[in-house]
Design a protein around this motif. Structure first.
Motif, short mmCIF file in Angstrom:
data_model
loop_
_atom_site.label_atom_id
_atom_site.label_comp_id
_atom_site.label_asym_id
_atom_site.label_seq_id
_atom_site.Cartn_x
_atom_site.Cartn_y
_atom_site.Cartn_z
N ASP A 1 0.83 -1.19 0.00
CA ASP A 1 0.00 0.00 0.00
C ASP A 1 0.88 1.25 0.00
OD1 ASP A 1 -1.51 2.16 1.93
OD2 ASP A 1 -2.85 1.13 0.54
N LEU A 2 0.51 2.25 -0.84
CA LEU A 2 1.33 3.46 -0.95
C LEU A 2 1.37 4.25 0.35
CD1 LEU A 2 0.36 4.73 -4.52
CD2 LEU A 2 2.44 3.55 -3.80
N ASN A 3 0.26 4.26 1.08
CA ASN A 3 0.24 4.98 2.36
C ASN A 3 1.22 4.35 3.36
OD1 ASN A 3 -1.68 6.85 1.56
ND2 ASN A 3 -3.40 5.56 2.20
N LEU A 4 1.23 3.02 3.39
CA LEU A 4 2.15 2.33 4.29
C LEU A 4 3.60 2.60 3.90
CD1 LEU A 4 2.70 0.37 6.60
CD2 LEU A 4 2.43 -1.53 4.97
N LEU A 5 3.86 2.61 2.59
CA LEU A 5 5.21 2.89 2.11
C LEU A 5 5.65 4.30 2.50
CD1 LEU A 5 7.67 2.04 0.47
CD2 LEU A 5 6.50 2.88 -1.59
N ALA A 6 4.72 5.25 2.37
CA ALA A 6 5.04 6.64 2.74
C ALA A 6 5.34 6.75 4.23
CB ALA A 6 3.89 7.56 2.36
N ILE A 7 4.58 6.03 5.06
CA ILE A 7 4.81 6.05 6.51
C ILE A 7 6.18 5.48 6.85
CG2 ILE A 7 4.05 5.08 8.71
CD1 ILE A 7 1.18 5.26 7.65
N ILE A 8 6.55 4.38 6.18
CA ILE A 8 7.84 3.75 6.43
C ILE A 8 8.98 4.70 6.05
CG2 ILE A 8 9.38 1.89 5.71
CD1 ILE A 8 6.91 0.12 5.41
N ILE A 9 8.84 5.36 4.89
CA ILE A 9 9.88 6.28 4.44
C ILE A 9 10.02 7.46 5.39
CG2 ILE A 9 10.52 7.91 2.61
CD1 ILE A 9 9.28 5.97 0.60
N MET A 10 8.89 8.03 5.82
CA MET A 10 8.94 9.17 6.74
C MET A 10 9.53 8.76 8.09
SD MET A 10 8.01 11.86 5.21
CE MET A 10 7.78 12.93 6.62
N GLY A 11 9.17 7.55 8.55
CA GLY A 11 9.72 7.06 9.81
C GLY A 11 11.23 6.90 9.74
N TRP B 1 13.21 8.53 7.77
CA TRP B 1 13.78 9.87 7.68
C TRP B 1 13.91 10.51 9.07
CZ3 TRP B 1 16.51 12.67 4.54
CH2 TRP B 1 16.55 14.06 4.67
N VAL B 2 12.89 10.35 9.90
CA VAL B 2 12.92 10.89 11.25
C VAL B 2 14.03 10.23 12.07
CG1 VAL B 2 11.66 11.07 13.43
CG2 VAL B 2 10.50 11.59 11.28
N LEU B 3 14.15 8.90 11.95
CA LEU B 3 15.20 8.19 12.67
C LEU B 3 16.59 8.65 12.24
CD1 LEU B 3 13.80 4.53 12.74
CD2 LEU B 3 14.03 6.12 14.66
N ALA B 4 16.75 8.92 10.94
CA ALA B 4 18.04 9.39 10.44
C ALA B 4 18.39 10.75 11.02
CB ALA B 4 18.01 9.46 8.91
N ILE B 5 17.40 11.64 11.13
CA ILE B 5 17.63 12.97 11.70
C ILE B 5 18.01 12.86 13.17
CG2 ILE B 5 16.53 15.15 12.32
CD1 ILE B 5 14.89 14.93 9.76
N VAL B 6 17.30 12.01 13.92
CA VAL B 6 17.61 11.82 15.34
C VAL B 6 19.01 11.26 15.52
CG1 VAL B 6 16.99 10.54 17.41
CG2 VAL B 6 15.19 11.56 16.00
N ALA B 7 19.37 10.27 14.69
CA ALA B 7 20.70 9.67 14.78
C ALA B 7 21.78 10.69 14.48
CB ALA B 7 20.80 8.49 13.81
#
Length: 204
Positions: free
Chosen positions: A2-12, A14-20
């Motif tokens: 599902d495209l929505n699920l894929l978008a959520i995974i990508i955004m998640g 991205w957030v983890l990368a910023i925190v790291a």
């Protein structure tokens, strides 16, 4: 998928990368603020020619650009310049202060030769004044960003910092005696926020 699920995974991700990245910046060597010794008569009494190092400006040898000034390091006991950190591409190198010929607030001019001292491991036991470091008041309020480092040309002693005020283009001279501690990303002062407007404006 599902495209929505894929978008959520990508955004998640991205957030983890910023925190790291934030954790790495806070824990990296040289991230600790180093306290400066109280100013002595030699430091506060410098009266020679004032040179100005533009952080982020070019460093040249006989007109040939060797890199950009990323930071300067001080001797905490005397507040004299110790090294200049140059950035060239993805690499950094330390140039001893003895190699400085002149600094006019635009270009840092260096001698033709100096002892090599590559920045294999940044030191965390010396005060570092880095480009765009945040300058804070005694109350912890943000005063502005570090732009230039001024020093006495004859002694190599840092005398003032040029700080660009928060929310304004005005730049002011902060005496080095008002600096308590300096790290790569934060400079602590004993200046009250209400005293900012009383500092001498910086004239180019």
């Amino acid at each position: 998928m599902d495209l929505n699920l894929l978008a959520i995974i990508i955004m998640g991700a991205w957030v983890l990368a910023i925190v790291a990245a934030g954790l790495v910046m806070s824990l990296r060597p040289g991230g600790v603020a180093v306290r400066l010794s109280p100013a002595n008569a030699t430091t506060s009494g410098s009266a020679g020619r004032r040179d100005e190092i533009l952080l982020g400006g070019d460093a040249e040898v006989f007109g040939n650009v060797r890199g950009r000034v990323r930071a300067v390091q001080l001797r905490p006991d005397s507040r004299q310049l110790q090294d200049v950190e140059l950035a060239s591409g993805l690499e950094g190198r330390a140039v001893p202060a003895s190699a400085i010929v002149s600094a006019d607030g635009k270009v840092l001019r260096l001698a033709e030769r100096w002892p090599d001292s590559p920045l294999d491991e940044p030191r965390d036991d010396v005060p570092t004044l880095r480009q765009d470091a945040t300058v804070v008041s005694a109350e912890g309020k943000r005063l502005g960003k570090l732009r230039l480092v001024c020093f006495d040309a004859s002694s190599g002693t840092v005398t003032t910092l040029v700080v660009e005020g928060r929310g304004t283009r005005g730049r002011r001279l902060l005496p080095i005696e008002r600096v308590n501690a300096a790290g790569p990303y934060r400079i602590a002062t004993d200046l009250k926020a209400s005293e900012w407007a009383m500092l001498q404006p910086f004239a180019t």
